[in-house]
Design a protein around this motif. Structure first.
Motif, PDB file in Angstrom:
ATOM      1  N   GLU A 184      40.630  17.555   3.203  1.00 57.97           N
ATOM      2  CA  GLU A 184      40.929  17.074   1.847  1.00 57.97           C
ATOM      3  C   GLU A 184      42.051  16.038   1.864  1.00 57.97           C
ATOM      4  OE1 GLU A 184      42.227  18.810  -2.559  1.00 57.97           O
ATOM      5  OE2 GLU A 184      42.135  20.135  -0.805  1.00 57.97           O
TER       6      GLU A 184
ATOM      7  N   GLY B 254      40.255   8.168  -1.325  1.00 59.42           N
ATOM      8  CA  GLY B 254      40.952   8.106  -2.610  1.00 59.42           C
ATOM      9  C   GLY B 254      42.083   7.100  -2.653  1.00 59.42           C
TER      10      GLY B 254
ATOM     11  N   ARG C  90      41.523  12.245   0.617  1.00 60.69           N
ATOM     12  CA  ARG C  90      42.296  11.616  -0.453  1.00 60.69           C
ATOM     13  C   ARG C  90      43.029  10.374   0.045  1.00 60.69           C
ATOM     14  NH1 ARG C  90      43.615  13.503  -5.035  1.00 60.69           N
ATOM     15  NH2 ARG C  90      45.771  12.794  -4.885  1.00 60.69           N
TER      16      ARG C  90
ATOM     17  N   THR D  38      52.130  10.869  -6.545  1.00 64.67           N
ATOM     18  CA  THR D  38      50.951  10.367  -5.836  1.00 64.67           C
ATOM     19  C   THR D  38      50.986   8.846  -5.887  1.00 64.67           C
ATOM     20  OG1 THR D  38      49.632  12.307  -6.413  1.00 64.67           O
ATOM     21  CG2 THR D  38      48.439  10.342  -5.722  1.00 64.67           C
TER      22      THR D  38
END
Length: 619
Positions: free
Chosen positions: A204, A212, A208, A236
């Motif tokens: 994950e 992402g 990301r 983030t």
């Protein structure tokens, strides 16, 4: 790599998953379902007729990927607006289609990854794969991805196992497919003896970061803009903005800081009981933050500067830029390797050329010696051949003389046979003449038949033209009848509307007349009341004048009590007064009314003047 290329990679898997026979073609019904689902997840309107219209001239059955691409580009991808949809939904749709057909791991094995991890690895593979079909990943990118996952799990990556895996199959030395990659991950060679939850968290995190576009994540202390207090937030960082949340679950977003070329990062000295401070300056605000240690502060400042640099350079993804750079490095290494191989081949070719020339020189020397021997042998062989040729010529002369005699006899026979052939040719020529005459007659008959057919065709054409004209007249008559019916219907509707309007106007006129009649009655009543009021006023004026008449000399003054008892104020409810008023208004003329009014006015003025002088007559 733009958005269209990323979408095409996922859509390619969905298209190939529908190709059950592996023929490179998919049926139109399946393409309709795929197109409708793509329009749904891409948030664009779907036109179900467009696919049929696009493939209207192609009724040969299933459609290939090359035939589907123009429709996909024109009716779907050209309408896509970046930011209006979630790309992860598109990836999940295509993964669902392709995983049912291609991803079937051994569920009994303990090292098999969960479906969610397999989906994220599939997305990472698509992101790092080469931009050509079928999609494959080169060993350098596989090693880069595995190193990222191992780094997220805080373990050291073993390159030997990857080399052993590629050396097992010679076909995998240049590239691998996503299903081979997932099989390798499920085999447990990379994630041996590691808990599945740790593997999931690592996948994950890498997902990301790469897919992402998350440059960095973590907790920081942030100073408020209004209350100026410090709160711990989960930050983030992406190439275009910095978001902060209440927790690392990223459910409650507290704000976004937009990054552009006007932003900058500065390191601040420790104060307010906070250490490892830095600030992010924008055109409108300055955000103060504090990291847990100096290393984290350095990593955050470097990551924010990288995001600002990407925005200034017009790039929206760090890993896309890194992927292009790695690809350029591989191409440069490949070019250098090819250049070295070409140089080695050139040197080997020069060495071989030198050895070949030396060998040729030795061969030439040997050939020269052999040529000398051959020349001597040749000379001897020519002498023998000359003697043998002379003997052969003598034999041939004898045979030629014998052949000439036999040829003369054969010529005589040929002459007889030629005479027979000439007679046969004459017969054939006569037969040919008769055939030509019959052919001319047949041609003439066919020409006559062609003339008759042409006349018949002309008559048929005239009949067809007249039929077309008749049909046109019938269509025109039908159109005129329809037009007349429409006009009649419109006139009927208009007449009904006007009739309704006339009824409404008549109803309103009746209401106006009734209102006017009521108003006339009200006016007559008001006039009657006015006349009655005027009559009452005049009557009371007469009574006042009579009562206010002065007492003359010799008249007997009545007592106040008797006069008060004799005088009674009439009321409006007295019927006798109303009768008297009515009779007075009917008998008196207008002139007498004016005289009475004038006389009463004079009497009133006199009484007022006496009252002002203190002399008031008492009646």
């Amino acid at each position: 790599m733009d958005l269209r290329s990323e979408l095409l990679k996922s859509i390619w898997y969905g298209f190939t998953a529908l190709d059950l026979e592996k023929s490179g073609k998919v049926s139109k019904s399946q393409l309709k379902v795929l197109s409708h689902n793509l329009c749904t997840v891409l948030s664009i309107p779907h036109d179900p007729v467009a696919l049929e219209e696009h493939f209207r001239d192609d009724d040969d059955g299933p459609v290939s990927s090359q035939g589907y691409m123009p429709y996909l580009n024109k009716y779907i991808l050209d309408k896509v607006v970046e930011g209006s949809f979630n790309k992860e939904n598109v990836d999940e749709l295509c993964w669902t289609l392709t995983a049912k057909k291609n991803y079937q791991p051994d569920r009994s094995s303990s090292s098999v990854l969960p479906d969610r991890d397999a989906f994220r690895l599939w997305c990472l593979f698509n992101f790092l794969s080469e931009d050509k079909y079928p999609l494959v990943m080169v060993p350098d990118e596989v090693e880069y991805l595995l190193k990222k996952i191992c780094m997220a799990m805080s373990i050291e990556f073993n390159c030997v196992e990857l080399d052993d895996f590629f050396s097992q199959d010679s076909g995998q030395q240049s590239s691998i497919t996503v299903w081979v990659f997932l099989e390798m991950m499920n085999s447990g060679k990379v994630t041996r003896a590691i808990d599945k939850s740790i593997i999931t968290m690592a996948i994950e995190e890498v997902y990301r970061e790469i897919v992402g576009d998350v440059l960095k994540e973590g907790y920081l202390w942030k100073k408020g803009q209004l209350r100026r207090n410090w709160k711990e937030r989960w930050f983030t960082l992406r190439p275009s903005y910095l978001s902060y949340y209440t927790g690392e679950d990223r459910k409650d977003c507290q704000g976004n800081i937009v990054l552009d070329g006007n932003c900058c990062v500065e390191v601040l000295p420790d104060r307010d009981g906070k250490r490892c401070m830095f600030c992010l300056k924008t055109l409108s605000k300055t955000y103060e933050m504090s990291a847990s240690d100096t290393k984290q502060r350095q990593e955050w400042t470097a990551a924010i500067q990288t995001a600002i640099r990407l925005h200034v350079e017009g790039k929206n993804s760090l890993h896309k830029d890194l992927k292009l750079k790695r690809r350029e490095q591989r191409e440069q290494r490949e070019k250098r390797r090819q250049a070295k191989e070409e140089e080695l081949q050139r040197l080997r070719a020069l060495q071989e050329e030198r050895e070949r020339k030396l060998a040729e020189l030795e061969l030439l020397k040997e050939a020269q010696k052999q040529a000398q021997v051959l020349m001597e042998q040749d000379e001897q062989r020519r002498r023998q051949q000359h003697e043998q040729l002379q003997r052969t010529l003598e034999i041939q002369l004898r045979e030629a003389e014998e052949a000439r005699v036999s040829m003369q006899a054969e010529m005589a026979l040929k002459e007889e046979e030629a005479e027979k052939q000439r007679k046969r040719i004459q017969e054939l020529e006569e037969m040919q003449k008769r055939l030509e005459e019959a052919l001319q007659q047949e041609i003439k008959a066919r020409l006559d038949e062609e003339g008759f057919r042409y006349a018949q065709a002309r008559l048929l054409a005239e009949e067809e033209e007249k039929m077309k004209a008749l049909m046109a007249l019938q269509e025109e008559q039908e159109e005129y009848i329809l037009k007349t019916q429409r006009e009649k219907q419109e006139l009927k509707q208009e007449m009904e509307a006007k009739s309704q309007a006339l009824d409404e106007a008549q109803r309103q006129l009746e209401e106006v007349r009734a209102n006017r009649h009521r108003v006339d009655q009200d006016v007559v009543a008001a006039q009657r009341k006015l006349r009655q009021a005027s009559t009452n006023v005049k009557h009371w004026n007469v009574q006042m004048n009579r009562l206010m008449r002065p007492i003359g000399p010799g008249e007997k003054r009545p007592s106040l009590g008797s006069s008060y008892q004799a005088f009674q104020m009439p009321t409006q409810r007295d019927p006798g007064l109303r009768l008297r008023r009515r009779s007075g208004s009917e008998d008196q003329s207008e002139e007498s009314k004016e005289n009475v009014d004038n006389r009463a006015g004079c009497d009133l003025e006199k009484r007022h003047s006496h009252a002002s002088n203190g002399d008031m007559d008492i009646p």
